[in-house]
Design a protein around this motif. Structure first.
Motif, PDB file in Angstrom:
ATOM      1  N   GLU A  95       0.837  -1.200   0.000  1.00 16.09           N
ATOM      2  CA  GLU A  95       0.000   0.000   0.000  1.00 16.09           C
ATOM      3  C   GLU A  95       0.877   1.257   0.000  1.00 16.09           C
ATOM      4  O   GLU A  95       1.759   1.415   0.839  1.00 16.09           O
ATOM      5  N   TYR A  96       0.621   2.151  -0.940  1.00 19.42           N
ATOM      6  CA  TYR A  96       1.450   3.356  -1.128  1.00 19.42           C
ATOM      7  C   TYR A  96       0.705   4.604  -0.657  1.00 19.42           C
ATOM      8  O   TYR A  96      -0.481   4.776  -0.946  1.00 19.42           O
ATOM      9  N   HIS A  97       1.436   5.483   0.054  1.00 22.17           N
ATOM     10  CA  HIS A  97       0.890   6.774   0.477  1.00 22.17           C
ATOM     11  C   HIS A  97       1.947   7.854   0.256  1.00 22.17           C
ATOM     12  O   HIS A  97       3.115   7.670   0.620  1.00 22.17           O
ATOM     13  N   ARG A  98       1.539   8.970  -0.309  1.00 21.20           N
ATOM     14  CA  ARG A  98       2.434  10.107  -0.547  1.00 21.20           C
ATOM     15  C   ARG A  98       2.205  11.166   0.525  1.00 21.20           C
ATOM     16  O   ARG A  98       1.094  11.687   0.689  1.00 21.20           O
ATOM     17  N   LEU A  99       3.256  11.475   1.279  1.00 20.34           N
ATOM     18  CA  LEU A  99       3.186  12.501   2.322  1.00 20.34           C
ATOM     19  C   LEU A  99       3.547  13.843   1.706  1.00 20.34           C
ATOM     20  O   LEU A  99       4.673  14.035   1.235  1.00 20.34           O
ATOM     21  N   LEU A 100       2.605  14.772   1.704  1.00 16.74           N
ATOM     22  CA  LEU A 100       2.813  16.062   1.055  1.00 16.74           C
ATOM     23  C   LEU A 100       3.336  17.126   2.012  1.00 16.74           C
ATOM     24  O   LEU A 100       2.987  17.143   3.192  1.00 16.74           O
ATOM     25  N   ARG A 101       4.145  17.999   1.481  1.00 13.18           N
ATOM     26  CA  ARG A 101       4.607  19.180   2.203  1.00 13.18           C
ATOM     27  C   ARG A 101       3.794  20.375   1.731  1.00 13.18           C
ATOM     28  O   ARG A 101       3.602  20.578   0.525  1.00 13.18           O
ATOM     29  N   THR A 102       3.328  21.195   2.662  1.00 13.75           N
ATOM     30  CA  THR A 102       2.510  22.353   2.320  1.00 13.75           C
ATOM     31  C   THR A 102       3.285  23.347   1.467  1.00 13.75           C
ATOM     32  O   THR A 102       4.442  23.669   1.756  1.00 13.75           O
ATOM     33  N   GLU A 103       2.655  23.810   0.389  1.00 15.22           N
ATOM     34  CA  GLU A 103       3.306  24.787  -0.488  1.00 15.22           C
ATOM     35  C   GLU A 103       3.342  26.165   0.168  1.00 15.22           C
ATOM     36  O   GLU A 103       2.525  26.488   1.027  1.00 15.22           O
ATOM     37  N   SER A 104       4.305  26.976  -0.267  1.00 12.18           N
ATOM     38  CA  SER A 104       4.448  28.333   0.260  1.00 12.18           C
ATOM     39  C   SER A 104       3.634  29.314  -0.579  1.00 12.18           C
ATOM     40  O   SER A 104       3.356  29.074  -1.757  1.00 12.18           O
ATOM     41  N   GLU A 105       3.295  30.420   0.034  1.00  9.58           N
ATOM     42  CA  GLU A 105       2.702  31.531  -0.716  1.00  9.58           C
ATOM     43  C   GLU A 105       3.855  32.348  -1.290  1.00  9.58           C
ATOM     44  O   GLU A 105       4.646  32.931  -0.537  1.00  9.58           O
ATOM     45  N   LEU A 106       3.957  32.396  -2.599  1.00  9.98           N
ATOM     46  CA  LEU A 106       5.096  33.051  -3.225  1.00  9.98           C
ATOM     47  C   LEU A 106       4.949  34.570  -3.168  1.00  9.98           C
ATOM     48  O   LEU A 106       3.858  35.097  -3.391  1.00  9.98           O
ATOM     49  N   PRO A 107       6.038  35.277  -2.869  1.00  6.77           N
ATOM     50  CA  PRO A 107       5.989  36.741  -2.864  1.00  6.77           C
ATOM     51  C   PRO A 107       5.572  37.272  -4.237  1.00  6.77           C
ATOM     52  O   PRO A 107       5.888  36.679  -5.268  1.00  6.77           O
ATOM     53  N   LYS A 108       4.863  38.387  -4.244  1.00  3.47           N
ATOM     54  CA  LYS A 108       4.326  38.927  -5.496  1.00  3.47           C
ATOM     55  C   LYS A 108       5.420  39.291  -6.499  1.00  3.47           C
ATOM     56  O   LYS A 108       5.198  39.215  -7.709  1.00  3.47           O
ATOM     57  N   ASN A 109       6.581  39.704  -6.019  1.00  2.00           N
ATOM     58  CA  ASN A 109       7.632  40.129  -6.945  1.00  2.00           C
ATOM     59  C   ASN A 109       8.582  38.999  -7.321  1.00  2.00           C
ATOM     60  O   ASN A 109       9.610  39.235  -7.966  1.00  2.00           O
ATOM     61  N   SER A 110       8.262  37.768  -6.943  1.00  2.00           N
ATOM     62  CA  SER A 110       9.118  36.646  -7.324  1.00  2.00           C
ATOM     63  C   SER A 110       8.878  36.297  -8.794  1.00  2.00           C
ATOM     64  O   SER A 110       7.810  36.554  -9.345  1.00  2.00           O
TER      65      SER A 110
END
Length: 244
Positions: free
Chosen positions: A92-107
């Motif tokens: 049985e396979y499970h993928r543990l996700l890392r929460t994405e960041s909110e990217l700065p507007k000027n990136s």
């Protein structure tokens, strides 16, 4: 019950420890010695060190009830191989996700390291690369005097820099994540105008890099995270408790 955790992230180490404390026999597979050093010692945890082929992963999965893929969000090849090994073994396979960041507007966001490198070819100023040793070759067409790679303090990391003839004085061999203050010092010390990074999330120190760029006036270039489906720590733990 036996669980196999393909780790390499903070979440993977923490998850392995929780499972072990529940009495689960945990086999943790990490790619490097640094990953092994970071893993907490526990009598229920066995550590396998080294990058695995599909066949080697299949062998590690023998007798396991569940497999948790806690590799880095950008380690797409590793995830693909883990999925193949689980399909072969029926684990049985499970993928543990890392929460994405909110990217700065000027990136400035790119799909690949090659796209970021192409953009930088038409710019001037020093570049801090924090995308890892594997991505260095994408920047080979830049003036090497501009490149300041921040890589893990391993022989592989240094060799990857040397393969591009990057001056040793430009190589920053350190293990993160890094604080805001340390990022600021590095940007100032090496007169960095551009910082290239992946979205490593909160535990990867992404916002500390972004804030350091804002403070120092450097531009932030972000490699877009691959899209994937997965689960939280809590949901996978709930399934593990059901299997106990």
């Amino acid at each position: 019950m036996k669980a196999v955790v393909f780790s390499g992230t903070t979440e993977g180490r923490q998850f392995s420890k929780i499972l072990a404390n529940l009495g689960v026999e945990v086999l943790v597979s990490v790619a490097t010695e640094i990953g092994a050093e970071e893993q907490d010692e526990n009598e229920n945890i066995t550590i396998h060190v080294g990058r695995c082929t599909a066949a080697e992963m299949t062998k590690l999965l023998h007798g396991a009830s569940i497999c948790v893929d806690a590799t880095h969000p950008y380690a797409t090849e590793a995830t693909r191989t883990i999925c193949e090994a689980c399909e072969t073994t029926g684990v049985e396979y499970h993928r543990l996700l890392r929460t994405e960041s909110e990217l700065p507007k000027n990136s400035i966001v790119f799909g690949t390291a090659a796209e970021a490198a192409e953009y930088l070819e038409s710019t001037a100023g020093n570049v801090l690369l924090t995308t890892g040793a594997k991505e260095l070759s994408a920047f080979k067409n830049l003036d090497i005097k501009r490149i300041f790679p921040r890589v893990l303090p391993t022989l592989d990391g240094i060799r990857a820099c040397e393969a591009l003839d990057i001056p040793h004085r430009n190589i920053i061999a350190m293990q993160g994540p890094f604080s805001l203050d340390l990022n600021r010092v590095i940007l100032e010390q090496f007169n960095i105008q551009w910082l290239v990074t992946k979205d490593g999330g909160a535990v990867g120190g992404f916002m500390e890099k972004a804030k350091a760029c804002e403070y120092c006036g450097a531009r932030l270039l972000v490699l877009r995270r691959p899209r994937e489906n997965g689960e939280t720590v809590e949901s996978i733990l709930e399934r593990c408790r059901e299997l106990l």
